[in-house]
Design an enzyme around this catalytic site. Structure first.
Site, PDB file in Angstrom:
ATOM      1  N   ALA A 291       0.791  -1.212  -0.053  1.00 25.98           N
ATOM      2  CA  ALA A 291      -0.037  -0.063   0.177  1.00 25.98           C
ATOM      3  C   ALA A 291       0.816   1.283   0.163  1.00 25.98           C
ATOM      4  O   ALA A 291       1.660   1.407   0.725  1.00 25.98           O
ATOM      5  CB  ALA A 291      -0.955  -0.063   1.329  1.00 25.98           C
ATOM      6  N   CYS A 292       0.528   2.126  -0.811  1.00 26.32           N
ATOM      7  CA  CYS A 292       1.225   3.496  -0.957  1.00 26.32           C
ATOM      8  C   CYS A 292       2.925   3.307  -1.002  1.00 26.32           C
ATOM      9  O   CYS A 292       3.100   2.172  -1.775  1.00 26.32           O
ATOM     10  CB  CYS A 292       0.809   4.373   0.211  1.00 26.32           C
ATOM     11  SG  CYS A 292       1.400   6.176   0.004  1.00 26.32           S
ATOM     12  N   VAL A 293       3.806   3.632  -0.611  1.00 26.87           N
ATOM     13  CA  VAL A 293       5.108   3.622  -0.407  1.00 26.87           C
ATOM     14  C   VAL A 293       5.423   1.861  -0.074  1.00 26.87           C
ATOM     15  O   VAL A 293       6.558   1.559  -0.521  1.00 26.87           O
ATOM     16  CB  VAL A 293       5.884   4.574   0.358  1.00 26.87           C
ATOM     17  CG1 VAL A 293       5.782   4.354   2.021  1.00 26.87           C
ATOM     18  CG2 VAL A 293       7.418   4.530  -0.025  1.00 26.87           C
ATOM     19  N   SER A 321      -0.223   3.126  -5.076  1.00 26.60           N
ATOM     20  CA  SER A 321       1.439   3.191  -5.088  1.00 26.60           C
ATOM     21  C   SER A 321       1.762   3.833  -6.400  1.00 26.60           C
ATOM     22  O   SER A 321       1.049   3.855  -7.570  1.00 26.60           O
ATOM     23  CB  SER A 321       1.853   1.954  -5.097  1.00 26.60           C
ATOM     24  OG  SER A 321       1.600   1.318  -3.879  1.00 26.60           O
TER      25      SER A 321
END
Length: 559
Positions: A291-293, A321
């Site tokens: 998730a995301c970074v 991401s």
């Protein structure tokens, strides 16, 4: 190369012949600016005359209409009271005037977009609803409470601006108990080192899929983006489908962890987590969810092992991401912007290095100001003008529960991944090996949110072009947080697919996309089920090598 240009033939010399044209553009911009100001003054005078003589509801008194979803002007008094109506129209006319002036400036498309964004931010900050005398709800509440709401708002204001965050809170974090209200799914910590814990969730079905799932969360917020609250938990949903779930929970960095970088998260977080999962379950590979970074780290891991005979990553899921930062790098490479941005980065880098980390609250405030009409000004009105407590909202509690980012990790993110676009260009290196995304042949599921203000979905879409395997792209309704935390609710949830055909540009893809009136969780769950192996009995909690240390959510979530 710029340094090799001969005298008189460089960039500055080339500007010479264009100077008359530049003067013409500047004069044209000045002329259009004066015209915009004249239109503003004329329209405002006509509006004032019509308001006092014909009434606020008259057509001549409404040259500009607020946007249909503009929450600031929904109170009936805006169209009934002359004072408030003129405040509204003055604001909208001034906003239009500034926009017209910016549009007339001799700027490129990207620069004009930035300038319009700054102008809109200032206009929103100066909206009458952000001040007691211009907010009818605040004035009415003050009258109804005998002024007590103003006193309560003043107390909230003083409390907030003297706190670290210096903004009114999105929700009251103190009302959410971790392990009960949020991060509540039953599990155990089975491993801990200096930067992270591994949590193993308790199985909820009599049999489970043989390939476990490892969640790679972002390290800007707490790990429980995948386990926000009962009924809003990705982990809970996947457990119900028969998956074995592990996640990492990161420690909140302080100055002692200044040396933690992306390579550290690979070496001391992701790789040890894979070792723990293999020892506990006997499975040699996992379905990796980032998730995301955390998704960036997941793809880096897949690229690092791409040439290995034994692959520990079966599939990769990316949730909101961003991998390809070419939009930013292309902007930097135009003119002399790169030199300017790199100079600013050096200043910021020295400040980060001195402290050893970037405060999570500052990062959270930055992202809130990217969408101030949803994440700043409504809270200013509620807390400071109306004197009310923040509403209770589990998703906003997670969003507000930020953690610091270690110096080296933030430096690598800004300098290498963003400014140099190193991962997308195949230039990132780990343990002496270049990370080539064009060698990642695992199946990849990409989810991006249509209203995401942090990771624009069209930028997230470009990840598909970097990967040679079977890539499935799902565009989901909602923003950066609610887009991912959307349990199946057919009346509100939506997502779009295009029969798995990846076109070169996102606009063309969306033109062919089909809308589905349900949550993307269901489609993703089916995709994972097909790639999770045969059924087996649930693994035990921990192992002799990695025994249970404590119950979830563990200790690091409280640091």
């Amino acid at each position: 190369m710029r340094g090799a240009e001969e005298p008189g033939k460089g960039a500055h010399a080339k500007d010479g012949p264009r100077r008359p044209e530049q003067w013409s553009l500047l004069l044209r911009a000045l002329y259009e600016s004066v015209r915009a100001e004249q239109r503003y003054a004329t329209e405002l005078a006509k509006t004032a005359w019509a308001t006092w003589n014909e009434g606020p509801s008259h057509t001549a008194a409404n040259p500009v209409q607020p946007a249909p979803k503009d929450w600031r002007f929904t109170h009936p008094v805006w169209s009934a009271n002359p004072y408030f109506h003129l405040l509204q129209q003055n604001h909208l006319l001034a906003q239009r005037c500034v926009s017209e002036i910016v549009e007339a400036l001799p700027l490129g498309a990207r620069e004009r977009g930035v300038a319009q964004g700054v102008a809109q931010f200032v206009a929103d900050a100066l909206a009458p609803t952000n001040f007691p005398a211009g907010n009818p709800a605040a004035l009415r509440t003050a009258l109804d409470t005998g002024g007590r709401s103003l006193l309560a708002g003043a107390r909230n204001f003083l409390s907030d601006i003297t706190a670290v965050r210096r903004l009114p809170p999105l929700t009251d974090l103190g009302k959410f108990v971790k392990g009960r209200d949020v991060a509540a799914t039953e599990g155990s910590v089975v491993y801990r080192n200096r930067i992270m814990e591994v949590i193993q969730y308790k199985a909820k079905t009599g049999s489970v899929f043989s390939t476990p799932i490892l969640v790679s969360p972002p390290w800007v917020n707490r790990y429980y983006i995948a386990d926000i609250a009962p009924g809003q938990s990705i982990v809970e949903s996947l457990l119900d489908r028969g998956h074995t779930i592990f996640t990492m929970s990161y420690r909140n960095p302080d100055a002692s962890l200044r040396d933690v970088g992306f390579d550290t998260y690979m070496r001391e977080a992701l790789i040890p987590a894979l070792d723990v999962i293999e020892d506990v379950t006997g499975a040699g590979s996992v379905n990796l969810v980032g998730a995301c970074v955390g998704g960036v780290l997941a793809l880096m891991m897949a690229a690092w092992e791409a040439d290995e005979k034994r692959k520990r990553i079966s599939t990769v899921t990316l949730i909101n991401s961003l991998i390809d930062f070419s939009d930013f790098t292309e902007t930097l490479d135009a003119g002399y912007r790169r030199e300017l941005v790199e100079s600013l980065f050096l200043v910021a880098d020295r400040l980060m290095e001195a402290k050893g980390y970037v405060e999570g609250k500052n990062i959270d405030n930055f992202f809130r100001f990217l969408r101030p009409n949803e994440l700043v000004w409504p809270q200013v009105v509620t807390s400071w003008l109306l004197g009310r407590e923040s509403p209770e909202h589990a998703v906003l509690a997670w969003s507000s529960d930020s953690i610091n980012v270690a110096y080296r990790a933030q430096r690598y993110l800004l300098r290498d991944l963003v400014m140099r676009n190193a991962l997308a260009r195949g230039e990132a290196v780990f343990e002496g090996k270049r990370l080539r995304l064009d060698r990642v042949r695992q199946d990849v599921f990409i989810s991006a949110a249509r209203e995401d203000h942090i990771i624009p979905w069209k930028s997230a879409y470009r990840t598909a072009a970097l990967l040679p395997g079977d890539v499935r792209f799902h565009l989901v309704s909602g923003g950066h947080i609610l887009g991912s935390a959307t349990p199946p609710r057919p009346r509100t949830a939506r997502y779009w697919t295009a029969d798995h055909r990846m076109r070169p540009d996102p606009v063309g893809w969306f033109a062919d996309a089909v809308e589905h009136r349900s949550s993307w969780w269901s489609a993703w769950g089916e995709w994972l089920d097909q790639r999770a192996g045969a059924r087996r009995s649930p693994p035990r909690t921990g192992s002799s090598r990695y025994p249970e240390l404590e119950k979830a959510p563990g200790s690091y979530v409280h640091t």
